[in-house]
Design an enzyme around this catalytic site. Structure first.
Site, mmCIF file in Angstrom:
data_model
loop_
_atom_site.group_PDB
_atom_site.id
_atom_site.type_symbol
_atom_site.label_atom_id
_atom_site.label_comp_id
_atom_site.label_asym_id
_atom_site.label_seq_id
_atom_site.Cartn_x
_atom_site.Cartn_y
_atom_site.Cartn_z
ATOM 1 N N TYR A 268 0.927 -1.182 -0.212
ATOM 2 C CA TYR A 268 -0.267 0.214 0.288
ATOM 3 C C TYR A 268 1.241 1.440 -0.114
ATOM 4 C CZ TYR A 268 -4.504 -1.904 0.435
ATOM 5 O OH TYR A 268 -6.010 -2.109 0.469
ATOM 6 N N LYS B 83 3.299 -15.566 1.511
ATOM 7 C CA LYS B 83 3.374 -16.197 0.246
ATOM 8 C C LYS B 83 4.786 -16.611 0.267
ATOM 9 C CE LYS B 83 1.774 -16.990 -2.602
ATOM 10 N NZ LYS B 83 0.553 -18.335 -3.231
ATOM 11 N N ASP C 22 -3.229 -18.149 0.203
ATOM 12 C CA ASP C 22 -4.430 -18.671 -0.954
ATOM 13 C C ASP C 22 -5.078 -19.208 -0.050
ATOM 14 O OD1 ASP C 22 -1.961 -19.769 -1.427
ATOM 15 O OD2 ASP C 22 -1.727 -20.283 -3.324
ATOM 16 N N ASP D 297 -5.940 -7.201 4.251
ATOM 17 C CA ASP D 297 -7.146 -6.506 3.318
ATOM 18 C C ASP D 297 -8.067 -7.897 2.359
ATOM 19 O OD1 ASP D 297 -9.023 -4.497 2.100
ATOM 20 O OD2 ASP D 297 -7.765 -4.766 0.158
ATOM 21 N N ASP E 10 -11.942 -9.880 4.657
ATOM 22 C CA ASP E 10 -13.187 -9.498 3.713
ATOM 23 C C ASP E 10 -13.892 -10.462 3.626
ATOM 24 O OD1 ASP E 10 -13.032 -6.480 3.511
ATOM 25 O OD2 ASP E 10 -13.898 -6.532 1.139
HETATM 26 C C1 IPM Z 1 -10.124 -1.609 3.879
HETATM 27 C C2 IPM Z 1 -10.419 -0.802 2.694
HETATM 28 C C3 IPM Z 1 -9.774 0.374 2.487
HETATM 29 C C4 IPM Z 1 -8.600 -0.416 2.348
HETATM 30 C C5 IPM Z 1 -10.025 0.955 1.334
HETATM 31 C C6 IPM Z 1 -11.137 2.096 1.406
HETATM 32 C C7 IPM Z 1 -8.500 1.831 0.842
HETATM 33 O O1 IPM Z 1 -10.915 -1.878 1.544
HETATM 34 O O2 IPM Z 1 -10.008 -1.072 4.965
HETATM 35 O O3 IPM Z 1 -9.957 -2.762 4.107
HETATM 36 O O4 IPM Z 1 -8.430 -0.953 1.269
HETATM 37 O O5 IPM Z 1 -7.462 -1.401 3.107
HETATM 38 MG MG MG Z 2 -10.562 -3.849 2.810
#
Ligand code: IPM
Ligand code: MG
Length: 371
Positions: free
Chosen positions: A143, A194, A227, A251, A255
């Protein structure tokens, strides 16, 4: 009661302001019934800050975040700002706060609420009882790594470049947070990378192993390719306690973990900085996992639970108010058990309600539990 606690509230874009309004009711309840009061400042972040201040997180907002005891964050982004140049996107608001406040440890619980186990896309028996904490590094890695950019070669062809860079100290400090947390949970850390194809992955595995051996040998450590972890999260999620990952894998996997609970609108997060050895304080920011959900913004149907539960995390982590944090968590859970559902978690036979009815119900439940 000691001096008031200083909060910076950044509601942001989309459904952020709507769900933050309901959190305001909980704040108000704490003052009224428990004599716990906050000095609250409000600021702009993300798209609304771009519109009003020309930047997704102004220097003034950053300075206020620095002096606050904690930041309560909503969500950023929306179609209105999608076509802005990369350097001006709303998402840079949260990235700047993480980077400049040194918020390196992002804690993302993925908990399956019993009342919602059937809402998962996975079979109920696979997900019932899942309780995972993803610890994601958030100030480094791909990032932020340099060099980065899009360049043109001699033939005029474009090349995109991002750099995944980690120092051993950056890995060690987030690993410590994960091991520490595991001790208070089921005592297991699964560290993902990885290492089979990436140099940062090799370093990650080595450093996590060293920290483990030197300081946390009592905690179970498992290394797993990222993975494979994605696959295992879908097939056998109950094996996981704490999952530790870098900025990008964390990240993605957080999710995934959140989605398998079937209740993205329910999940909070905390992002913590280092403890200052002089003051004992740490910077911290709390935000729901769901984004700004522009498709339902302004309609009064968003689920305020994740924002309210983020506030509960804030009480626990920034102010040590464990009892109040638990009360709020129980109130949210009881409202679910009682049958109220916002659209995102609607199930047959339940009562569908909007944002403010849900918020009111949570406060009413608080009155019952701890009034
Ligand atoms: C998160 C989001 C952020 C990230 C975005 C909005 C920059 O996806 O907080 O998970 O990738 O960190
Ligand atoms: Mg995210």
């Amino acid at each position: 009661m000691a001096a008031n606690k200083k909060l910076l509230v950044l509601a942001g874009d989309g459904i952020g302001p709507e769900v933050m309004r309901e959190t305001g009711r909980v704040l108000e309840w704490l003052g009224r019934r428990r004599a716990i009061r906050f000095d609250i400042e409000e600021g702009l972040v993300g798209g609304c800050a771009i519109d009003a201040e020309g930047t997704p997180c102004s220097d003034a907002t950053l300075a206020r975040a620095r002096t606050a005891d904690a930041v309560l964050f909503g969500s950023v982004g929306g179609p209105k700002w999608d076509s802005l140049p990369f350097e001006q996107r709303p998402e840079l608001g949260i990235l700047r706060l993480r980077k400049e406040l040194g918020l390196f440890a992002n804690l993302r619980p993925a908990v399956v609420f019993d009342a919602l186990a059937e809402a998962s896309a996975l079979k109920t028996d696979i997900v019932r009882g899942v309780d995972i904490m993803v610890v994601r590094e958030t100030t480094s890695g791909v990032y932020f790594g340099e060099p980065r950019g899009i360049t043109k070669d001699a033939a005029g062809k474009r090349h995109g470049l991002d750099s995944q860079v980690y120092s051993e100290d950056e890995i060690a400090r987030v690993a410590r947070v994960a091991f520490d947390l595991a001790r208070k949970r089921r005592n297991k850390v699964t560290s993902v990378e990885k290492a089979n194809v990436m140099q940062t992955g090799r370093l990650w595995r080595a450093v996590v192993g060293e920290v483990h051996k030197a300081e946390f040998a009592d905690v179970e450590l498992e290394n797993m390719y990222a993975d494979n972890c994605a696959m295992q999260l879908c097939s056998r999620p109950k094996q996981f306690d704490v999952i530790l990952g870098d900025n990008l894998f964390g990240d993605i996997l957080s999710d995934l973990a959140a989605a398998l609970t079937g209740s993205l609108g329910m999940l909070p997060s905390a992002t913590l900085g280092a403890i200052d050895p002089l003051t004992g304080k740490r910077h911290a920011l709390y935000e729901p996992i769901h984004g700004s959900a522009p498709d339902i913004a302004g309609k009064g149907v968003a689920n305020p639970s994740a924002q309210i539960l983020s506030f509960a995390m804030l009480l626990r982590w920034s102010f040590g108010l464990e009892e109040e944090a638990k009360l709020i968590e129980r109130a949210v859970e009881n409202v679910l058990t009682g049958g109220l559902r916002t659209a995102d978690i609607m199930q047959a036979g339940r009562a569908r309600v909007g944002t403010s009815v849900m918020g009111e119900a949570i406060v009413r439940e608080l009155d019952k539990l701890g009034g």
